[in-house]
Write a protein that holds these residues in place. Structure first.
Motif, mmCIF file in Angstrom:
data_model
loop_
_atom_site.group_PDB
_atom_site.id
_atom_site.type_symbol
_atom_site.label_atom_id
_atom_site.label_comp_id
_atom_site.label_asym_id
_atom_site.label_seq_id
_atom_site.Cartn_x
_atom_site.Cartn_y
_atom_site.Cartn_z
ATOM 1 N N LEU A 32 52.302 83.064 51.112
ATOM 2 C CA LEU A 32 52.643 83.340 49.718
ATOM 3 C C LEU A 32 51.508 84.066 49.004
ATOM 4 O O LEU A 32 51.729 85.036 48.268
ATOM 5 N N ALA A 33 50.291 83.603 49.224
ATOM 6 C CA ALA A 33 49.146 84.239 48.575
ATOM 7 C C ALA A 33 48.955 85.671 49.057
ATOM 8 O O ALA A 33 48.586 86.562 48.275
ATOM 9 N N SER A 34 49.231 85.914 50.331
ATOM 10 C CA SER A 34 49.025 87.262 50.872
ATOM 11 C C SER A 34 49.976 88.280 50.264
ATOM 12 O O SER A 34 49.689 89.486 50.272
ATOM 13 N N VAL A 35 51.118 87.805 49.727
ATOM 14 C CA VAL A 35 52.052 88.725 49.074
ATOM 15 C C VAL A 35 51.964 88.622 47.552
ATOM 16 O O VAL A 35 52.814 89.150 46.826
ATOM 17 N N GLY A 36 50.945 87.919 47.053
ATOM 18 C CA GLY A 36 50.694 87.871 45.614
ATOM 19 C C GLY A 36 51.347 86.739 44.862
ATOM 20 O O GLY A 36 51.234 86.672 43.634
ATOM 21 N N ASP A 37 52.023 85.806 45.537
ATOM 22 C CA ASP A 37 52.649 84.671 44.856
ATOM 23 C C ASP A 37 51.632 83.527 44.790
ATOM 24 O O ASP A 37 51.720 82.532 45.518
ATOM 25 N N PHE A 38 50.672 83.663 43.901
ATOM 26 C CA PHE A 38 49.589 82.671 43.816
ATOM 27 C C PHE A 38 50.080 81.364 43.198
ATOM 28 O O PHE A 38 49.589 80.285 43.560
ATOM 29 N N ASP A 39 51.062 81.447 42.289
ATOM 30 C CA ASP A 39 51.615 80.213 41.727
ATOM 31 C C ASP A 39 52.286 79.383 42.818
ATOM 32 O O ASP A 39 52.084 78.160 42.898
ATOM 33 N N GLY A 40 53.081 80.034 43.647
ATOM 34 C CA GLY A 40 53.750 79.307 44.723
ATOM 35 C C GLY A 40 52.757 78.740 45.719
ATOM 36 O O GLY A 40 52.919 77.602 46.197
ATOM 37 N N ALA A 41 51.723 79.498 46.045
ATOM 38 C CA ALA A 41 50.718 79.028 47.001
ATOM 39 C C ALA A 41 49.968 77.831 46.428
ATOM 40 O O ALA A 41 49.750 76.825 47.128
ATOM 41 N N ALA A 70 40.255 75.605 52.403
ATOM 42 C CA ALA A 70 39.553 75.288 51.157
ATOM 43 C C ALA A 70 39.196 76.568 50.414
ATOM 44 O O ALA A 70 39.414 76.688 49.192
ATOM 45 N N ILE A 71 38.652 77.541 51.134
ATOM 46 C CA ILE A 71 38.284 78.815 50.490
ATOM 47 C C ILE A 71 39.533 79.517 49.968
ATOM 48 O O ILE A 71 39.529 80.101 48.873
ATOM 49 N N ALA A 72 40.618 79.453 50.744
ATOM 50 C CA ALA A 72 41.867 80.078 50.295
ATOM 51 C C ALA A 72 42.339 79.468 48.980
ATOM 52 O O ALA A 72 42.719 80.191 48.039
ATOM 53 N N HIS A 73 42.321 78.129 48.891
ATOM 54 C CA HIS A 73 42.770 77.470 47.662
ATOM 55 C C HIS A 73 41.869 77.842 46.493
ATOM 56 O O HIS A 73 42.336 78.100 45.366
ATOM 57 N N ILE A 74 40.568 77.902 46.736
ATOM 58 C CA ILE A 74 39.620 78.277 45.684
ATOM 59 C C ILE A 74 39.903 79.700 45.198
ATOM 60 O O ILE A 74 39.917 79.971 43.985
ATOM 61 N N GLU A 75 40.124 80.618 46.132
ATOM 62 C CA GLU A 75 40.431 81.998 45.749
ATOM 63 C C GLU A 75 41.752 82.087 44.998
ATOM 64 O O GLU A 75 41.895 82.874 44.045
ATOM 65 N N ILE A 76 42.724 81.298 45.398
ATOM 66 C CA ILE A 76 44.025 81.287 44.723
ATOM 67 C C ILE A 76 43.860 80.816 43.275
ATOM 68 O O ILE A 76 44.416 81.411 42.329
ATOM 69 N N LEU A 77 43.090 79.742 43.085
ATOM 70 C CA LEU A 77 42.844 79.256 41.725
ATOM 71 C C LEU A 77 42.159 80.327 40.882
ATOM 72 O O LEU A 77 42.480 80.511 39.691
ATOM 73 N N SER A 78 41.224 81.047 41.478
ATOM 74 C CA SER A 78 40.537 82.105 40.733
ATOM 75 C C SER A 78 41.497 83.217 40.343
ATOM 76 O O SER A 78 41.429 83.757 39.228
ATOM 77 N N GLN A 79 42.403 83.572 41.247
ATOM 78 C CA GLN A 79 43.387 84.606 40.938
ATOM 79 C C GLN A 79 44.309 84.177 39.795
ATOM 80 O O GLN A 79 44.867 85.020 39.091
ATOM 81 N N LEU A 80 44.445 82.860 39.612
ATOM 82 C CA LEU A 80 45.272 82.339 38.523
ATOM 83 C C LEU A 80 44.470 82.146 37.242
ATOM 84 O O LEU A 80 44.980 81.592 36.263
#
Length: 554
Positions: A161-170, A187-197
């Motif tokens: 989901l994050a790779s296609v830009g759906d950060f809310d879903g991820a 862990a790094i993926a989740h941190i990056e997702i939170l930052s994108q949000l």
């Protein structure tokens, strides 16, 4: 699982090629992958369809990281209908690299398989590679619903989901599992997702909770970016190829403690073939090669970490280790000198430099490096006790005993029960004839912690000997020789203990054994002197009291 490493019978090769096959087997046992590829390849020319030779040659090329040659063999095995987990892995890697996701589905439909978890996750990423996000998410849901695979399915669905830009879903997937067991990557993926949000404060809190207050360089760089308010890009798993690479490195981590390192290496190599810039995968590959004694290959792998990568210093430290292990001490020192110039405030660099200099019998220079490392370490740094211990050894080598003792006690203040420090300090006190009761208590604690360590058990026997408790010393030292049978010092000590209780024939036998195990020249001369004249006269010459006990017949 690697037929080439455990073949049950010699294949039907021509007699002229039998030597090449046997040489390949020997190379495989020694983890010499380059020689294995050469010898198995030679034998394969005589019998191109032999499944054992095909699997063995394939394994060698994958272990070398040569996927071009491995693909040729793997596709030949598929064409011949030969079952092979490694061939299926190689073909999947090749198809993913070229974007031939349909090829992966065709292989699965034909019954070829790398394993249930790998197959399930691979299909999800293959659907995403084909641009079908709906089918990809449905596939990851199937993995989530499979026993013992839920965490992996959730994690990879979030990556997708994050790779296609759906950060809310991820983020919803991660936050829906309060008991989430993070890997470093997730862990790094989740941190990056939170930052994108736009949730950097929450991302920082998560980072500190998972990685602590002293993260490694890569995580520290991520933390600095978050603290600046920067929107950190999602780079953890940005593409389907990267997703499949993460599948392989996850499997490598899962099997690492339960399977031979060679087998684990195949999955790590698959990951780096798809994601050559994935630093954790590169470092795992290098570490496995180092553990396998393939130092040149490990060195080459470590050089795959770019100079501007936050993990570059860690990779260079690893490279220095493998150069040292390969006997290239000067080259290792050059690496560490360059690191010290580039990272003058990194204590690990100076600690490693100290270790290398001490090993090179340069204790004065080693002490200076350790002192620099101690000045740079934070007082709460977990590694600080090791540097105190190492500097204590250097001071001991320099015959600076008060300074050495202070360092050992500083190490114990940080690690009160560490058996290695307790043993070194206790044994040194015994050798100096100082504080013998305290030394005995230290060594008893060390033995309680490591009862099967021959050197530490020997220390206990030796302190009892020095305290005059000869009968007790004999039993302890006999046990030490069973734990470290070819140690010259331990056998020498047992000989002295036998002499002390009147068992002179056994004493001489034990001293002869000690001589056969290559003691230092000084120790060897002293042992020969004891064999010629007995222990008492040697002690008198050394200005020590002889052991005043009745002897048996000499």
């Amino acid at each position: 699982m690697i037929a080439g490493l455990c073949a049950q019978a010699v294949p039907a090769v021509a007699q002229a090629e039998l030597g090449a096959y046997l040489a390949g087997r020997q190379a495989a046992v020694a983890n010499d992958f380059a020689a294995g590829a050469q010898y198995f390849g030679t034998a394969l020319q005589a019998d191109p369809g032999d499944p054992v030779l095909l699997e063995s040659t394939l394994t060698s090329f994958v272990a070398l990281g040569d996927f071009d040659k491995a693909e040729v063999i793997a596709r030949d095995m598929v064409r011949r209908g030969l079952p092979s987990q490694i061939a299926d892995l190689v073909v999947n890697v090749a198809d993913a690299k070229t974007g031939n996701w349909y090829g992966i589905f065709e292989a699965l439909e034909s019954g070829r398989s790398v394993g249930p978890l790998v197959d399930g996750l691979t299909q999800g990423w293959a659907h995403l590679g084909n641009g079908n996000i709906r089918r990809a998410l449905a596939q990851f849901d199937q993995v989530i619903e499979t026993d013992n695979m839920t965490t992996y399915g959730v994690t990879h669905k979030a990556y997708a989901l994050a790779s296609v830009g759906d950060f809310d879903g991820a983020e919803a997937l991660f936050s829906a599992r309060p008991d989430m067991q993070y890997s470093r990557k997730s862990a790094i993926a989740h941190i990056e997702i939170l930052s994108q949000l736009g949730r950097n404060p929450q991302a920082l809190a998560l980072l500190d909770d998972i990685f602590g207050t002293q993260p490694d360089a890569a995580v520290a760089a991520l933390r600095a970016a978050l603290a600046s308010g920067e929107a950190v890009p999602f780079a953890a798993v940005p593409t389907p190829q990267a997703g499949l690479a993460e599948v392989y490195i996850t499997v490598a981590g899962l099997i690492r403690t339960d399977t031979p390192d060679t087998f684990t290496l195949l999955f790590a190599r698959a990951a780096t073939a798809l994601a050559p810039d994935d630093t954790p995968a590169v470092l795992m590959t290098a570490g496995l090669l180092e553990d396998l004694g393939q130092y040149d290959l490990a060195n080459a792998a470590y050089t795959g970490v770019a100079r501007d990568d936050p993990a570059f210093a860690s990779a260079e430290l690893g490279r220095a280790d493998v150069l040292r292990a390969a006997g290239k001490r000067d080259a290792a020192l050059e690496v560490l000198e360059a690191l010290a110039r580039a990272y003058p405030d990194m204590p690990r660099v100076f600690a490693a430099k100290g270790n290398l200099l001490r090993e090179a019998d340069r204790p004065e220079d080693a002490k200076a490096a350790y002192t620099r490392a101690l000045a740079l370490y934070d007082d709460s740094a977990p590694a600080k006790w090791v540097v105190f211990y190492a500097r204590g050894i250097a001071n001991h080598q320099l015959d600076l005993w008060p300074e050495a003792e202070a360092d050992f006690r500083a190490a114990l203040a940080l690690q009160p029960g560490n058996p290695q420090v307790l043993n070194y300090l206790g044994y040194s006190l015994v050798e100096r004839g100082e504080k013998l009761d305290e030394a005995l208590a230290m060594i008893e604690r060390a033995v309680a912690a490591l009862p099967d360590n021959g050197a530490i058990v020997d220390s206990l026997g030796w302190v009892l000997f020095r305290l005059g408790q000869y009968d007790d010393a004999v039993g302890i030292l006999e046990r030490a020789t069973t734990l470290a049978a070819v140690d010259p010092v331990i056998n020498d000590h047992l000989g002295d203990a036998y002499w002390a209780v009147g068992r002179s024939i056994e004493a001489r036998f034990q001293w002869q054994r000690a001589l056969s195990f290559n003691p230092t020249e000084a120790d060897a001369q002293r042992i020969r002197d004891k064999l010629d004249r007995g222990l008492d006269l040697v002690l008198i010459d050394e200005g020590k009291d002889p052991i005043r006990l009745a002897r048996g017949n000499d």
